[in-house]
Write a protein that holds these residues in place. Structure first.
Motif, PDB file in Angstrom:
ATOM      1  N   SER A  70    -122.823  87.710 -56.542  1.00  0.00           N
ATOM      2  CA  SER A  70    -122.108  88.156 -57.732  1.00  0.00           C
ATOM      3  C   SER A  70    -121.119  87.078 -58.158  1.00  0.00           C
ATOM      4  CB  SER A  70    -121.409  89.495 -57.456  1.00  0.00           C
ATOM      5  OG  SER A  70    -120.533  89.384 -56.338  1.00  0.00           O
ATOM      6  N   ASP A  71    -119.830  87.369 -58.062  1.00  0.00           N
ATOM      7  CA  ASP A  71    -118.827  86.450 -58.589  1.00  0.00           C
ATOM      8  C   ASP A  71    -118.752  85.150 -57.794  1.00  0.00           C
ATOM      9  OD1 ASP A  71    -118.368  88.464 -60.313  1.00  0.00           O
ATOM     10  OD2 ASP A  71    -116.364  88.978 -59.601  1.00  0.00           O
ATOM     11  N   VAL A 122    -116.809  73.366 -63.892  1.00  0.00           N
ATOM     12  CA  VAL A 122    -117.582  74.469 -63.323  1.00  0.00           C
ATOM     13  C   VAL A 122    -118.253  75.250 -64.444  1.00  0.00           C
ATOM     14  CG1 VAL A 122    -116.142  74.768 -61.271  1.00  0.00           C
ATOM     15  CG2 VAL A 122    -115.599  76.047 -63.366  1.00  0.00           C
ATOM     16  N   MET A 123    -119.366  75.890 -64.082  1.00  0.00           N
ATOM     17  CA  MET A 123    -119.973  76.884 -64.969  1.00  0.00           C
ATOM     18  C   MET A 123    -119.408  78.233 -64.528  1.00  0.00           C
ATOM     19  SD  MET A 123    -123.989  77.846 -65.686  1.00  0.00           S
ATOM     20  CE  MET A 123    -124.372  76.219 -66.334  1.00  0.00           C
ATOM     21  N   TYR A 124    -118.750  78.884 -65.451  1.00  0.00           N
ATOM     22  CA  TYR A 124    -118.079  80.136 -65.132  1.00  0.00           C
ATOM     23  C   TYR A 124    -119.104  81.213 -64.776  1.00  0.00           C
ATOM     24  CZ  TYR A 124    -114.845  84.085 -65.648  1.00  0.00           C
ATOM     25  OH  TYR A 124    -114.081  85.207 -65.427  1.00  0.00           O
ATOM     26  N   HIS A 125    -118.880  81.871 -63.622  1.00  0.00           N
ATOM     27  CA  HIS A 125    -119.820  82.909 -63.180  1.00  0.00           C
ATOM     28  C   HIS A 125    -119.047  84.038 -62.504  1.00  0.00           C
ATOM     29  CE1 HIS A 125    -123.024  84.711 -60.539  1.00  0.00           C
ATOM     30  NE2 HIS A 125    -123.644  84.655 -61.700  1.00  0.00           N
ATOM     31  N   ALA A 129    -116.430  90.650 -63.955  1.00  0.00           N
ATOM     32  CA  ALA A 129    -115.147  90.628 -64.648  1.00  0.00           C
ATOM     33  C   ALA A 129    -115.179  91.526 -65.878  1.00  0.00           C
ATOM     34  CB  ALA A 129    -114.800  89.203 -65.060  1.00  0.00           C
ATOM     35  N   ASN A 130    -114.060  92.176 -66.144  1.00  0.00           N
ATOM     36  CA  ASN A 130    -113.942  92.993 -67.349  1.00  0.00           C
ATOM     37  C   ASN A 130    -113.917  92.088 -68.579  1.00  0.00           C
ATOM     38  OD1 ASN A 130    -113.774  95.429 -65.921  1.00  0.00           O
ATOM     39  ND2 ASN A 130    -111.570  95.122 -65.578  1.00  0.00           N
ATOM     40  N   PRO A 131    -114.363  92.580 -69.720  1.00  0.00           N
ATOM     41  CA  PRO A 131    -114.421  91.751 -70.933  1.00  0.00           C
ATOM     42  C   PRO A 131    -113.107  91.049 -71.249  1.00  0.00           C
ATOM     43  CG  PRO A 131    -115.568  93.805 -71.283  1.00  0.00           C
ATOM     44  CD  PRO A 131    -114.908  93.924 -69.942  1.00  0.00           C
ATOM     45  N   GLY A 132    -111.989  91.681 -70.959  1.00  0.00           N
ATOM     46  CA  GLY A 132    -110.701  91.074 -71.271  1.00  0.00           C
ATOM     47  C   GLY A 132    -110.219  90.096 -70.231  1.00  0.00           C
ATOM     48  N   LEU A 133    -110.954  89.953 -69.124  1.00  0.00           N
ATOM     49  CA  LEU A 133    -110.511  89.073 -68.041  1.00  0.00           C
ATOM     50  C   LEU A 133    -111.524  87.968 -67.758  1.00  0.00           C
ATOM     51  CD1 LEU A 133    -109.165  91.794 -65.583  1.00  0.00           C
ATOM     52  CD2 LEU A 133    -107.832  90.324 -67.103  1.00  0.00           C
ATOM     53  N   GLY A 134    -112.155  87.485 -68.779  1.00  0.00           N
ATOM     54  CA  GLY A 134    -113.075  86.373 -68.592  1.00  0.00           C
ATOM     55  C   GLY A 134    -114.522  86.711 -68.804  1.00  0.00           C
TER      56      GLY A 134
END
Length: 248
Positions: A70-71, A122-125, A129-134
């Motif tokens: 996941s994250d 980095v490629m953000y993955h 995450a909630n829509p408002g937190l990335g």
């Protein structure tokens, strides 16, 4: 992931995702770069929107595979080394690919790169995450400090790889299915060796025990087949033979 995945024919690049659920095993940018080079590849360079989409689909498939992935952001091979101009307007132009690619393709998140002390990308993955937190900038790029610990993606040049027969027809509506998919099981043989070698002492112990049991059973079986005393092998013939010494 323990395998290289190739999209297209032998003239196209291959990729390998290095994901670590154990946060302590994630690595800095230079460590990731060295790991890819030791493995015969290079830290990922991205040459087009189509290639970016292929990588996104790989990450999505791993996330949905039930493996617990996941994250965790992924290092890609974009970085800059000239900190002298890091705060100037020329900063975005200082980034280059670790594999010497001259690709101008970029997929920066809004207001990135922020430059300063952040020189590796980095490629953000963070799919949870909630829509408002990335959440909105999933798979977009962000510069980060090079000593931060992340997962990474390796890229390999065209080569000869064994193909795995496709089980289902390709869906041309998906970008990754427009090409034949080739997977090389680079980790299977070593993994089998690691499993078999520790079991050798146990197998030997079982073999010795089995041999001992067989010996005892054979020994007992021979004991039962021995003739009883009243069936002595020392018998006298009912028709005594003539002794030549008594003939006249």
């Amino acid at each position: 992931s323990g395998q290289k995945v190739c999209y297209g024919d032998l003239k196209r690049s291959c990729y390998k995702l290095a994901y670590f659920q154990d946060l302590s095993r994630r690595v800095g940018f230079q460590e990731a770069r060295q790991a890819c080079e030791i493995d015969g590849g290079a830290l990922l360079s991205l040459e087009s929107e189509a290639e970016q989409q292929l990588i996104e689909n790989m990450l999505q498939n791993l996330t949905k595979s039930g493996t617990g992935i996941s994250d965790g952001d992924f290092w890609i091979g974009l970085w800059r080394s000239d900190d002298g101009l890091a705060t100037s307007s020329a900063c975005p132009d200082l980034y280059r690919w670790a594999d010497a690619s001259i690709s101008p393709f970029r997929n920066w998140y809004t207001d990135e790169p922020s430059c300063g002390s952040e020189a590796c990308v980095v490629m953000y993955h963070q799919p949870t995450a909630n829509p408002g937190l990335g959440g909105p900038y999933l798979y977009q790029w962000n510069d980060d400090r090079c000593n931060m610990k992340h997962n990474f993606i390796c890229k390999y040049g065209p080569g000869i790889f064994p193909t795995v027969p496709a089980g289902n027809p390709y869906d041309t509506s998906k970008p990754e299915d427009q090409y034949h998919i080739i997977a090389t099981e680079t980790g299977i043989i070593p993994n089998l060796i690691y499993v078999i070698i520790p079991t050798i002492p146990l197998l030997l112990l079982i073999l010795v025990a089995f041999g001992t049991c067989c010996f005892q059973m054979i020994h007992k079986s021979k004991g039962r087949t021995k003739t009883s005393p009243n069936q002595s092998t020392l018998w006298i013939s009912k028709t005594p033979r003539k002794d030549s010494s008594m003939e006249v």
